[in-house]
Design an enzyme around this catalytic site. Structure first.
Site, PDB file in Angstrom:
ATOM      1  CE1 TYR A 109      -3.371   2.859   0.591  1.00  0.00           C
ATOM      2  CE2 TYR A 109      -1.955   3.486   2.438  1.00  0.00           C
ATOM      3  CZ  TYR A 109      -2.988   3.780   1.559  1.00  0.00           C
ATOM      4  OH  TYR A 109      -3.633   4.986   1.647  1.00  0.00           O
TER       5      TYR A 109
ATOM      6  CG  HIS B 247      -4.036  14.147  -0.110  1.00  0.00           C
ATOM      7  ND1 HIS B 247      -4.191  13.607  -1.356  1.00  0.00           N
ATOM      8  CD2 HIS B 247      -4.377  13.162   0.764  1.00  0.00           C
ATOM      9  CE1 HIS B 247      -4.599  12.340  -1.255  1.00  0.00           C
ATOM     10  NE2 HIS B 247      -4.735  12.057   0.027  1.00  0.00           N
TER      11      HIS B 247
ATOM     12  CG  ASN C 121      -0.392   8.317   6.340  1.00  0.00           C
ATOM     13  OD1 ASN C 121      -0.465   7.108   6.480  1.00  0.00           O
ATOM     14  ND2 ASN C 121      -1.390   9.018   5.865  1.00  0.00           N
TER      15      ASN C 121
ATOM     16  CE1 TYR D  69     -17.821  24.854  49.501  1.00  0.00           C
ATOM     17  CE2 TYR D  69     -18.661  23.939  47.453  1.00  0.00           C
ATOM     18  CZ  TYR D  69     -18.646  23.969  48.830  1.00  0.00           C
ATOM     19  OH  TYR D  69     -19.445  23.105  49.527  1.00  0.00           O
TER      20      TYR D  69
ATOM     21  NE  ARG E 116     -14.367  26.545  52.338  1.00  0.00           N
ATOM     22  CZ  ARG E 116     -15.519  25.910  52.511  1.00  0.00           C
ATOM     23  NH1 ARG E 116     -15.538  24.631  52.852  1.00  0.00           N
ATOM     24  NH2 ARG E 116     -16.661  26.545  52.315  1.00  0.00           N
TER      25      ARG E 116
ATOM     26  CG  PHE F  25      -2.892   6.884  10.034  1.00  0.00           C
ATOM     27  CD1 PHE F  25      -4.236   6.913  10.352  1.00  0.00           C
ATOM     28  CD2 PHE F  25      -2.429   5.822   9.263  1.00  0.00           C
ATOM     29  CE1 PHE F  25      -5.108   5.941   9.913  1.00  0.00           C
ATOM     30  CE2 PHE F  25      -3.302   4.846   8.812  1.00  0.00           C
ATOM     31  CZ  PHE F  25      -4.643   4.904   9.134  1.00  0.00           C
TER      32      PHE F  25
ATOM     33  CD  GLU G 140      -8.799   7.930   5.189  1.00  0.00           C
ATOM     34  OE1 GLU G 140      -9.212   9.083   5.436  1.00  0.00           O
ATOM     35  OE2 GLU G 140      -7.856   7.698   4.414  1.00  0.00           O
TER      36      GLU G 140
END
Length: 496
Positions: free
Chosen positions: A51, A81, A193, A277, A280, A325, A409
């Protein structure tokens, strides 16, 4: 520091940002890189199907690519991309991405050539930093879009920062006599990646978070002095029987901030039983945020020293397609840290409110002539608005997932959004703490001539260098911004 060999801390990365020569490639690291590239070459020559080396990407993983087309495959990957949108991330975020990517690739499991890695190093040293848009990553198959923009300048494409200005890459490469590179098999995939966009936001956020945790403790101590609260809730004996590390540390720090305070001693035996609070419970609330900081630090430094691309090339005979990834391992701690930062602002705003109520010797709205003057009424509105904005940003991005890549994905982390929100909330916290510091400094004016501890007096003086005591209404928005600037410049004394 040696890329690929040494274990980096997040402080190491920030130091390399300031001085890129702090890290280098030794021959040992170079040998790992060359060995990894040779493994990829042998895979290509063997004609085995692996791949991303000789196949298409994502849902196109079943399309075989010839040896002659491998270079075009990698080029196409980057340009297709690089689809990020939005304004550019800060230049330092891009530098952190580069450093983290160099370190991961230099471990020798990605098949990226020495020439490519050395070009990134040269760009760092020459302050030629890729411009990366802030939006477009789902944080699963790596930060694909941001990392593609990071890689574009290697090909002579995209834009780069030089100093504080943005230029076209081609112009800057020509000026520096650098030729665009041609990517070999798997190099494009190895470069894009990974989780370096998410990681850069974690590292830069950790730097600010670390300081703001310390500042929040000091600010709380100054508010307690102004409120004339009690230091008893910070005693060691109390926290030894509920021994969370964060709360123990904060309690010890609060006692140091308040040590030898004439102001607190002056009402040691008053009839007030206990404080609200937000005064404190500082150790418990700030301490919980400190625990979250430590968790994110461990996760980020593990990620920093990991290999996060795919496939991983172990040898010429073995490569593994996996999920290193995937950003979930960083997305969840970032979401947790975002909540922790927001809570520092939440409790700070409550302390600011207490100082305005006009109790225990303080005038209402911290002004002696309220009515004609609004005093500090409206800055608390600003603080409240920022606190609520932070609450809306606390929805965990990691709780969402939208399938991408035609379902290949089918679970994504959205960790890039987690990282961006984390830094946005940190930015809001700066202004929330600036409001509290302004109120606390004003409150101390009504406790004179009693003196606070030495360190609180020192910090009060730092505020007064930029912001005078409020007598009558004036343009106090400028005062808030001045104190925020002091915070961003780290002028306050927060450690001993």
């Amino acid at each position: 520091m040696i890329y690929g060999i040494d274990t980096f801390s997040f402080h190491d990365v920030l130091e390399i940002c300031k001085n890129p020569n702090k890290a280098q490639l030794t021959q040992e690291a170079k040998n790992q890189i060359i060995k990894s590239q040779n493994n990829v070459k042998q895979i290509v020559e063997s004609d085995r199907t692996v791949y991303g080396i000789n196949t298409g990407f994502g849902p196109l993983c079943d399309v075989k690519i010839s040896e002659e087309e491998t270079a075009q495959l990698q080029y196409n990957l980057i340009i297709s991309h690089a689809v990020g949108v939005g304004k550019p991330i800060d230049k330092e975020f891009s530098k952190i991405m580069m450093i983290a990517k160099i370190h991961a690739l230099s471990k020798g499991f990605s098949g990226v050539s020495l020439e490519v890695i050395e070009r990134f190093i040269v760009m760092l040293e020459k302050d030629i930093i890729p411009v990366v848009p802030e939006q477009g990553s789902v944080g699963a198959s790596g930060d694909l879009a941001p990392l593609s923009h990071l890689v574009l300048p290697l090909l002579g494409l995209g834009q780069v920062w030089v100093g504080n200005e943005i230029f076209e890459t081609a112009e800057i490469l020509e000026k520096n006599k650098l030729e665009p590179l041609v990517l070999g098999p798997k190099e494009g995939l190895g470069l894009i990646n990974g989780t370096q966009f998410i990681l850069a936001h974690a590292i830069k956020g950790l730097e600010k978070f670390e300081y703001l945790l310390d500042l929040a403790d000091m600010t709380a101590a100054m508010s307690l002095e102004a409120y004339r609260g009690s230091s008893s809730p910070f005693k060691k004996e109390l926290h030894d029987i509920r021994p969370f590390e964060g709360s123990k540390k904060v309690a010890a720090r609060m006692l140091k901030f308040l040590k030898d305070s004439d102001n607190l001693k002056s009402h040691e035996y008053c009839d007030r039983v206990q404080d609200p609070y937000s005064m404190r419970c500082v150790p418990q609330v700030h301490g919980a945020s400190r625990n979250a900081f430590e968790h994110l630090k461990i996760m980020a430094e593990t990620e920093l020293n990991s290999v996060t691309d795919n496939p991983i090339v172990l040898s010429a005979e073995e490569s593994i397609s996996g999920g290193n990834f995937h950003g979930q391992l960083m997305a969840m701690p970032l979401d947790y840290a975002t909540l922790a930062v927001a809570e520092l602002g939440n409790i700070s705003d409550r302390r600011s409110y207490l100082l305005l109520e006009g109790k225990y010797g303080l005038p209402r709205l911290l002004t002696e002539s309220s009515g004609l003057n609004s005093g500090f009424m409206i800055p608390q509105y600003t603080s409240a608005a920022l606190v609520t904005e932070n609450k809306t940003l606390c929805f965990p991005a990691s709780a969402d997932s939208i399938p991408t890549s035609l379902g290949q994905e089918d679970h994504v982390s959205m960790g890039s959004i987690s990282g961006r929100k984390f830094n946005q909330v940190l930015g809001n916290l700066v202004n929330i703490l600036a409001v509290e510091l302004m109120f606390a400094a004003q409150g101390l004016e009504f406790r004179r001539p009693a003196k606070c501890s030495k360190i609180i007096e020192e910090n009060h003086a730092i505020v007064r260098l930029k912001v005078a005591k409020l007598e009558d209404d004036r343009l106090i928005g400028k005062d808030m911004l001045a104190i925020a600037e002091l915070i961003n410049e780290r002028k306050f004394v927060v450690n001993f």
